[in-house]
Scaffold this motif. Structure first.
Motif, PDB file in Angstrom:
ATOM      1  N   CYS A  20       4.570 -27.080  16.821  1.00 40.26           N
ATOM      2  CA  CYS A  20       4.133 -27.870  17.972  1.00 40.26           C
ATOM      3  C   CYS A  20       4.460 -29.349  17.771  1.00 40.26           C
ATOM      4  CB  CYS A  20       2.636 -27.698  18.186  1.00 40.26           C
ATOM      5  SG  CYS A  20       2.125 -25.992  18.533  1.00 40.26           S
ATOM      6  N   CYS A  23       7.978 -29.844  18.891  1.00 45.04           N
ATOM      7  CA  CYS A  23       8.355 -29.303  20.203  1.00 45.04           C
ATOM      8  C   CYS A  23       8.205 -30.381  21.270  1.00 45.04           C
ATOM      9  CB  CYS A  23       7.485 -28.107  20.553  1.00 45.04           C
ATOM     10  SG  CYS A  23       7.855 -27.396  22.185  1.00 45.04           S
ATOM     11  N   TRP A  26       7.633 -30.121  26.983  1.00 44.17           N
ATOM     12  CA  TRP A  26       7.026 -30.767  28.135  1.00 44.17           C
ATOM     13  C   TRP A  26       7.390 -32.238  28.249  1.00 44.17           C
ATOM     14  CZ3 TRP A  26       4.873 -27.972  31.807  1.00 44.17           C
ATOM     15  CH2 TRP A  26       4.375 -26.702  31.485  1.00 44.17           C
ATOM     16  N   PRO A  40      11.206 -23.663  23.666  1.00 42.27           N
ATOM     17  CA  PRO A  40      10.967 -25.040  23.230  1.00 42.27           C
ATOM     18  C   PRO A  40      12.080 -25.966  23.683  1.00 42.27           C
ATOM     19  CG  PRO A  40      10.588 -23.485  21.440  1.00 42.27           C
ATOM     20  CD  PRO A  40      11.218 -22.707  22.558  1.00 42.27           C
ATOM     21  N   THR A  81      -3.086 -30.928  25.162  1.00 42.06           N
ATOM     22  CA  THR A  81      -2.402 -32.136  25.614  1.00 42.06           C
ATOM     23  C   THR A  81      -2.340 -32.140  27.138  1.00 42.06           C
ATOM     24  OG1 THR A  81      -0.217 -31.083  25.409  1.00 42.06           O
ATOM     25  CG2 THR A  81      -0.999 -32.368  23.527  1.00 42.06           C
ATOM     26  N   TYR A  82      -2.360 -33.344  27.716  1.00 40.55           N
ATOM     27  CA  TYR A  82      -2.354 -33.493  29.171  1.00 40.55           C
ATOM     28  C   TYR A  82      -1.902 -34.899  29.518  1.00 40.55           C
ATOM     29  CZ  TYR A  82      -6.930 -35.203  27.630  1.00 40.55           C
ATOM     30  OH  TYR A  82      -7.953 -35.843  26.933  1.00 40.55           O
ATOM     31  N   MET A 107      -0.662 -29.619  29.652  1.00 39.57           N
ATOM     32  CA  MET A 107       0.616 -29.207  29.094  1.00 39.57           C
ATOM     33  C   MET A 107       0.457 -28.056  28.097  1.00 39.57           C
ATOM     34  SD  MET A 107       1.662 -33.179  28.516  1.00 39.57           S
ATOM     35  CE  MET A 107       3.004 -32.885  27.369  1.00 39.57           C
ATOM     36  N   THR A 108      -0.312 -28.295  27.047  1.00 41.32           N
ATOM     37  CA  THR A 108      -0.433 -27.323  25.963  1.00 41.32           C
ATOM     38  C   THR A 108      -1.890 -27.137  25.586  1.00 41.32           C
ATOM     39  OG1 THR A 108       1.682 -28.074  25.055  1.00 41.32           O
ATOM     40  CG2 THR A 108       0.298 -26.752  23.612  1.00 41.32           C
ATOM     41  N   HIS A 110      -3.521 -24.985  22.487  1.00 41.08           N
ATOM     42  CA  HIS A 110      -3.151 -24.157  21.337  1.00 41.08           C
ATOM     43  C   HIS A 110      -4.305 -24.054  20.351  1.00 41.08           C
ATOM     44  CE1 HIS A 110      -0.464 -22.457  18.250  1.00 41.08           C
ATOM     45  NE2 HIS A 110      -1.133 -23.220  17.393  1.00 41.08           N
ATOM     46  N   CYS A 153       5.897 -21.632  25.479  1.00 45.39           N
ATOM     47  CA  CYS A 153       5.287 -22.958  25.573  1.00 45.39           C
ATOM     48  C   CYS A 153       4.340 -23.047  26.759  1.00 45.39           C
ATOM     49  CB  CYS A 153       6.378 -24.023  25.697  1.00 45.39           C
ATOM     50  SG  CYS A 153       7.392 -24.217  24.222  1.00 45.39           S
ATOM     51  N   VAL A 154       4.214 -21.976  27.510  1.00 41.13           N
ATOM     52  CA  VAL A 154       3.355 -21.926  28.682  1.00 41.13           C
ATOM     53  C   VAL A 154       2.260 -20.895  28.427  1.00 41.13           C
ATOM     54  CG1 VAL A 154       3.285 -21.646  31.184  1.00 41.13           C
ATOM     55  CG2 VAL A 154       5.394 -22.425  30.075  1.00 41.13           C
ATOM     56  N   ALA A 155       0.998 -21.320  28.519  1.00 40.74           N
ATOM     57  CA  ALA A 155      -0.121 -20.432  28.217  1.00 40.74           C
ATOM     58  C   ALA A 155      -0.332 -19.418  29.339  1.00 40.74           C
ATOM     59  CB  ALA A 155      -1.390 -21.251  28.001  1.00 40.74           C
TER      60      ALA A 155
END
Length: 211
Positions: A20, A23, A26, A40, A81-82, A107-108, A110, A153-155
């Motif tokens: 991560c 990566c 985003w 990624p 993250t946002y 965004m992520t 994890h 990379c997308v939940a």
């Protein structure tokens, strides 16, 4: 012994898992990558680690806090993250985009394997929502993966739906979902509520020992 949740900064960036940390899926413009939305991102400059640092620095200066990291006994357990849409170039590439101008983009989200299925993912999203709500952001939007493919990379979209996100633009692979931050579903109100829940969760979790 440390059980806490802190902000993502240049000082804590190296606490992210290695995959991560490097990566920039985003963070980079789609023009910098030839990958598909589930892969990624690649660095235009050839050094994704430096690109990641540059993105965090620029976003913190221009917009403010852009992530949270949870620690258990000084071990990073997960992060989220946002950022505002203008700081998330990748969001414009999704077929269900772009994100709404009045929303921040999640965004992520994890969680490291040792803390899977503990509720930490929900808590991280909750912490992001409360941070943004206090800053006057109206909504949080996310691009979910309807297929739930591992390593993306997308939940998973279903994870976000379970937290109260609603579909605002459907797509068979990458629906865009939204949560209005004026009415956080079942999460209470005020910063004290989320802080107390973080404390309760961190105090109850034990690290899974692996052989």
């Amino acid at each position: 012994m440390s059980r806490r949740m802190g902000n993502l900064t240049l000082d804590t960036l190296d606490d992210l898992p290695r995959s991560c940390r490097s990566c920039v899926f985003w963070e980079l413009s789609p023009d910098c990558s030839t990958s598909q939305p589930r892969s990624p991102g690649r660095s235009c400059a050839g050094d994704p680690g430096l690109d990641k640092e540059a993105w965090v620095s620029k976003t913190l200066l221009e917009w403010g806090s852009c992530g949270r990291v949870a620690y258990v006994d000084d071990m990073p357990a997960g992060f989220v993250t946002y950022a505002a849409p203008q700081h998330v170039p990748r969001a414009s590439e999704f077929p269900s985009g772009p994100a709404s101008a009045d929303a921040a983009v999640l965004m992520t989200a994890h969680v490291v394997p040792a803390f899977a299925s503990t509720g930490l993912g929900r808590l991280l999203v909750q912490a992001a929502a409360h941070d943004l709500s206090k800053r006057g952001v109206r909504a949080l939007e996310v691009f979910g993966d309807a297929r739930g493919e591992p390593g993306a990379c997308v939940a998973p979209a279903d994870f976000f739906r379970s937290l109260g996100f609603k579909t605002v633009r459907a797509h068979p692979h990458y629906p865009r979902l939204r949560m209005e931050l004026r009415h956080l579903p079942g999460w209470g109100e005020g910063a004290g509520t989320i802080d107390a829940e973080v404390e309760r969760w961190l105090a109850s979790v034990t690290i899974v020992q692996r052989a």
